[in-house]
Scaffold this active site. Sequence first.
Site, short mmCIF file in Angstrom:
data_model
loop_
_atom_site.label_atom_id
_atom_site.label_comp_id
_atom_site.label_asym_id
_atom_site.label_seq_id
_atom_site.Cartn_x
_atom_site.Cartn_y
_atom_site.Cartn_z
N LYS A 78 0.88 -1.40 0.00
CA LYS A 78 0.06 0.03 -0.03
C LYS A 78 0.81 1.23 0.02
O LYS A 78 0.53 2.17 -0.61
CB LYS A 78 -1.00 -0.07 1.39
CG LYS A 78 -2.02 -1.00 0.97
CD LYS A 78 -2.99 -0.94 2.47
CE LYS A 78 -3.78 -2.18 2.11
NZ LYS A 78 -4.89 -2.42 3.19
N ASP A 132 -9.43 2.39 2.96
CA ASP A 132 -9.24 1.90 4.49
C ASP A 132 -9.73 2.79 5.47
O ASP A 132 -10.12 2.18 6.60
CB ASP A 132 -7.87 1.50 4.67
CG ASP A 132 -7.56 0.00 3.95
OD1 ASP A 132 -8.48 -0.64 3.54
OD2 ASP A 132 -6.42 -0.10 3.80
P1 NAP Z 1 1.59 -3.58 5.85
O1 NAP Z 1 1.39 -2.26 5.23
O2 NAP Z 1 2.47 -4.90 5.22
O3 NAP Z 1 1.86 -3.53 7.40
C1 NAP Z 1 2.13 -4.64 8.10
C2 NAP Z 1 2.20 -4.43 9.67
O4 NAP Z 1 2.32 -5.61 10.40
C3 NAP Z 1 3.89 -3.84 9.80
O5 NAP Z 1 3.77 -2.87 10.76
C4 NAP Z 1 4.65 -5.07 10.25
O6 NAP Z 1 5.60 -4.72 11.14
C5 NAP Z 1 3.65 -5.63 10.91
N1 NAP Z 1 3.94 -7.34 11.04
C6 NAP Z 1 3.89 -7.99 9.77
N2 NAP Z 1 4.27 -9.15 10.19
C7 NAP Z 1 4.38 -9.25 11.63
C8 NAP Z 1 4.81 -10.28 12.35
N3 NAP Z 1 5.16 -11.57 11.93
N4 NAP Z 1 4.92 -10.01 13.82
C9 NAP Z 1 4.75 -8.49 14.25
N5 NAP Z 1 4.33 -7.59 13.24
C10 NAP Z 1 4.44 -7.76 11.81
O7 NAP Z 1 0.13 -4.39 5.86
P2 NAP Z 1 -1.47 -3.89 5.91
O8 NAP Z 1 -1.79 -3.31 4.82
O9 NAP Z 1 -1.44 -2.61 7.16
O10 NAP Z 1 -2.21 -5.03 6.56
C11 NAP Z 1 -2.07 -5.29 7.90
C12 NAP Z 1 -3.40 -6.34 8.13
O11 NAP Z 1 -4.48 -5.93 8.04
C13 NAP Z 1 -3.27 -7.67 7.12
O12 NAP Z 1 -3.49 -8.91 7.86
C14 NAP Z 1 -4.16 -7.22 6.04
O13 NAP Z 1 -5.16 -8.41 5.46
C15 NAP Z 1 -5.33 -6.65 7.11
N6 NAP Z 1 -6.23 -5.66 6.42
C16 NAP Z 1 -7.54 -5.84 6.42
C17 NAP Z 1 -8.47 -4.89 5.96
C18 NAP Z 1 -9.83 -4.92 6.15
O14 NAP Z 1 -10.44 -4.25 5.27
N7 NAP Z 1 -10.29 -5.80 7.16
C19 NAP Z 1 -7.86 -3.65 5.54
C20 NAP Z 1 -6.72 -3.50 5.36
C21 NAP Z 1 -5.74 -4.38 5.78
P3 NAP Z 1 6.98 -4.26 10.43
O15 NAP Z 1 6.98 -2.76 10.36
O16 NAP Z 1 8.03 -4.78 11.41
O17 NAP Z 1 7.23 -4.94 9.20
#
Ligand code: NAP
Length: 452
Positions: free
Chosen positions: A266, A295
């Site tokens: 994103k 979002d």
């Molecule tokens: P993103 O931009 O890649 O950010 C992921 C975040 O999670 C980062 O801060 C990362 O930390 C952390 N993270 C990843 N793996 C981890 C682990 N194993 N242990 C601890 N922290 C971890 O992803 P995003 O777009 O924000 O999405 C995050 C989640 O929300 C996903 O599961 C996505 O499917 C969900 N989501 C859902 C919706 C919905 O409509 N329900 C909308 C958006 C997102 P680092 O900075 O250390 O890498």
Amino acid sequence: MIAASIQPRSVEEARVLYEKAKSGGAHVVELRADHLSYGDLGLLKARPLQTILTVRPTWEGGAFAGDEGERVRMLARGCELGAEFVDVEWKAYKDFPRGKAQLIVSLHDFAGVPATLESTIGKMKQLEPTYVKVAVKPRSTRELLDLVALQGRDPLKVAVVPMGEYAEPMRAFYPRYGGPLMFASVGAATAPGQLSLADYAKEVTDETRLLAVVGNPIAHSKSPEYYNGKGVDARMARLKLDRAEELREAMAALQLYGCAVTIPHKEAVARLCGVAGAVNTVWLEDGELRGANTDVEGAKRAIYRALEDDQAEWGSKAVERRAVIFGAGGAARAFVAALQEFGIVVFLVNRTRARAEALARELHCEVADRAEGLDAQIFVNATPLGMAPDVEASPCGPDVFDSNSVAIDCVYTPPDTKFLRDARERGATTVSGEEMFAAQAEAQAALLLRGL
Ligand code: NAP
């Protein structure tokens, strides 16, 4: 043309699958007779659909383990019984009486895309088949795009059939890339990455608006179900995108109008669109890539749902309310904006502290190493922790919650996570990621389907 690929274990099962293929709209059945006998082929006499006969040997990824002479005898028998097409493997090509059956020469590679694929196709064509079929496994977005280009160079005679986790857009939208033939399942899939006949129920024409949900991983995404269920001339597939920088080229090669963008692209895609922060929706307008972030709409809906009963109290400035967001990526960013609209003080707790600090500087919130001791009432999981298959993961222990807490998850596959279960067990209010998903999807669809 769509071939329903069936691999029956008996004549009775074959009849059932033929009927399913017919009622499901298949143009032709690929009868994988790997488990059948010479005598069973009599079923072809009363076949309800045109048939491609295949007896795929184990050395080509099939299930027929018998003698090669017997296999060729079965193929010849099928031709004698009127099969319209017969598929013969390039690796062990043999001539045999084919009657009126048209020849398909095929190559299968379940491990990758052979470096010599294009020259091999040239050699396969020398056998003058009706079609050359190459079923190969792209191992990157790059390889998928190369296969789309390869298909475009020979649209009539060569059917390029991708397998595996990168395959979906090319399979779903195959009529746009020139392929004469695509394979679908009616029962169990007969190849990795194969879509079901039901996925082809809505025809893809030159006018159909093609969309993708792009991310890595991407198999979990429910966005295609949401878009493909709408009664408009648009279709969405999952595109596994290795690098955000490949998005423009992928959109051009796959003829995509727009994309839903998900983890982890994103923020990088926002940079490609020349906008700050993160985007979860991109589309092409006058050749330019445009981006938006729905979002925030999703985050707001989740917060409204959580605070349904006492929004007035939460919105009041009289009491300082605190929220902890686990994560510092795209979803976290959306929640910071939404929570701040309620006047709530936000703390970011992230695996990589520097990333949280950068986001906090930009959005004017706080950073902490852990949730404990912050006296927060709202907890948001904006990490993928808890998402299938690692469903026992959670960004915090159960002790952070009490009966006054509110736990909001972004993860929606599964809808009930360990994070939410822990919170519920402590008496907290919980909101599933499905809530956010529905609201952001609605706002996103208004952008990606506009004008349809
Ligand atoms: P993103 O931009 O890649 O950010 C992921 C975040 O999670 C980062 O801060 C990362 O930390 C952390 N993270 C990843 N793996 C981890 C682990 N194993 N242990 C601890 N922290 C971890 O992803 P995003 O777009 O924000 O999405 C995050 C989640 O929300 C996903 O599961 C996505 O499917 C969900 N989501 C859902 C919706 C919905 O409509 N329900 C909308 C958006 C997102 P680092 O900075 O250390 O890498």
